[in-house]
Design an enzyme around this catalytic site. Sequence first.
Site, mmCIF file in Angstrom:
data_model
loop_
_atom_site.group_PDB
_atom_site.id
_atom_site.type_symbol
_atom_site.label_atom_id
_atom_site.label_comp_id
_atom_site.label_asym_id
_atom_site.label_seq_id
_atom_site.Cartn_x
_atom_site.Cartn_y
_atom_site.Cartn_z
ATOM 1 N N LYS A 13 0.828 -1.213 0.000
ATOM 2 C CA LYS A 13 0.000 0.000 0.000
ATOM 3 C C LYS A 13 0.863 1.264 0.000
ATOM 4 O O LYS A 13 0.575 2.210 -0.715
ATOM 5 C CB LYS A 13 -0.896 0.058 1.249
ATOM 6 C CG LYS A 13 -1.925 -1.035 1.355
ATOM 7 C CD LYS A 13 -2.890 -0.773 2.497
ATOM 8 C CE LYS A 13 -2.254 -0.707 3.863
ATOM 9 N NZ LYS A 13 -1.666 -1.946 4.352
ATOM 10 N N ARG A 123 11.848 -6.418 4.321
ATOM 11 C CA ARG A 123 11.568 -4.978 4.380
ATOM 12 C C ARG A 123 12.486 -4.276 5.384
ATOM 13 O O ARG A 123 12.796 -4.804 6.440
ATOM 14 C CB ARG A 123 10.112 -4.749 4.770
ATOM 15 C CG ARG A 123 9.750 -3.287 4.844
ATOM 16 C CD ARG A 123 8.304 -3.064 4.643
ATOM 17 N NE ARG A 123 7.534 -3.300 5.856
ATOM 18 C CZ ARG A 123 6.240 -3.017 5.949
ATOM 19 N NH1 ARG A 123 5.583 -2.547 4.900
ATOM 20 N NH2 ARG A 123 5.598 -3.250 7.056
ATOM 21 N N ARG A 156 11.696 -3.291 10.988
ATOM 22 C CA ARG A 156 10.650 -2.831 11.899
ATOM 23 C C ARG A 156 10.360 -3.930 12.904
ATOM 24 O O ARG A 156 10.285 -5.089 12.526
ATOM 25 C CB ARG A 156 9.381 -2.536 11.096
ATOM 26 C CG ARG A 156 9.147 -1.095 10.863
ATOM 27 C CD ARG A 156 8.080 -0.874 9.838
ATOM 28 N NE ARG A 156 6.773 -1.397 10.241
ATOM 29 C CZ ARG A 156 5.643 -1.132 9.573
ATOM 30 N NH1 ARG A 156 5.687 -0.359 8.511
ATOM 31 N NH2 ARG A 156 4.509 -1.631 9.961
HETATM 32 P P1 AMP Z 1 1.253 0.255 9.175
HETATM 33 O O1 AMP Z 1 2.542 0.978 8.990
HETATM 34 O O2 AMP Z 1 0.122 0.877 8.432
HETATM 35 O O3 AMP Z 1 1.383 -1.226 8.927
HETATM 36 O O4 AMP Z 1 0.875 0.410 10.740
HETATM 37 C C1 AMP Z 1 1.710 -0.081 11.760
HETATM 38 C C2 AMP Z 1 0.920 -0.330 13.018
HETATM 39 O O5 AMP Z 1 0.310 0.904 13.457
HETATM 40 C C3 AMP Z 1 -0.246 -1.307 12.872
HETATM 41 O O6 AMP Z 1 0.151 -2.648 12.990
HETATM 42 C C4 AMP Z 1 -1.140 -0.857 14.028
HETATM 43 O O7 AMP Z 1 -0.647 -1.321 15.278
HETATM 44 C C5 AMP Z 1 -0.980 0.648 14.004
HETATM 45 N N1 AMP Z 1 -1.982 1.299 13.118
HETATM 46 C C6 AMP Z 1 -1.768 1.987 11.967
HETATM 47 N N2 AMP Z 1 -2.916 2.444 11.443
HETATM 48 C C7 AMP Z 1 -3.894 2.022 12.276
HETATM 49 C C8 AMP Z 1 -5.316 2.138 12.273
HETATM 50 N N3 AMP Z 1 -5.966 2.789 11.299
HETATM 51 N N4 AMP Z 1 -5.997 1.566 13.307
HETATM 52 C C9 AMP Z 1 -5.372 0.920 14.305
HETATM 53 N N5 AMP Z 1 -4.044 0.744 14.361
HETATM 54 C C10 AMP Z 1 -3.304 1.301 13.364
#
Ligand code: AMP
Length: 210
Positions: A13, A123, A156
């Site tokens: 994404k 990654r 990460r």
């Molecule tokens: P991402 O980088 O989008 O994979 O987000 C990393 C982490 O941030 C996720 O695994 C969640 O713990 C938290 N996170 C990001 N966006 C959201 C969301 N919209 N709702 C809840 N947790 C989120």
Amino acid sequence: MNLILLGAPGAGKGTQAEVICNALKIPTISTGNMLRAAVKDGTEYGLKAKAAMDAGDLVSDDIVIGILKDRIAQDDCKGGFILDGFPRTVPQAEALDTMGVRIDKVVEIHVADETIQRRLSGRRVCEGCGNSYHIDFKPTKVEGICDACGAKTVIRKDDEPATVIDRLKTYHEKTAPLKDYYAKQGKLVTVEGQEEVAETSKLTLKAIEG
Ligand code: AMP
């Protein structure tokens, strides 16, 4: 145009958001990046979010809805935006509707779980600016150093294999129901993630134009 990018963690994404951002000149809003910045800065909601993020769980709806609301109220979002990683639950999608935020299209990037597990293990993210790389598909010019800002790139914490399994489970349980939610509104388009990033990008742009 106001867009949502939907897809499992590691479906690409973020990369597709960059492509759309360059093509349409609208900002990407990544709640994941905003939360990571908050954790790094040690802000109040960063401290609250950290444990859930490290465990591969979702951060509570009220925290993410709050930060999203403040962000889309900013001037640069007036001409449209791309939401990357929000909404991730049906209550978050309902919150957007309640706020009166118009969504034009929801693009799902679909990639099989096994492929995702393979991808996430390679990654790397920049400690400084948050840019994302991949040791095979999008390597940095100098190993371990961010092309954009020169800081160190690292794995990460939530890309560790055991956490990835939890994140995929969370995705299927809590986020995948959004496909139905937006299909019922006639807004969902699905793009099959390809081996070649450029191929996926072509399909994504076509899905947005169509
Ligand atoms: P991402 O980088 O989008 O994979 O987000 C990393 C982490 O941030 C996720 O695994 C969640 O713990 C938290 N996170 C990001 N966006 C959201 C969301 N919209 N709702 C809840 N947790 C989120």
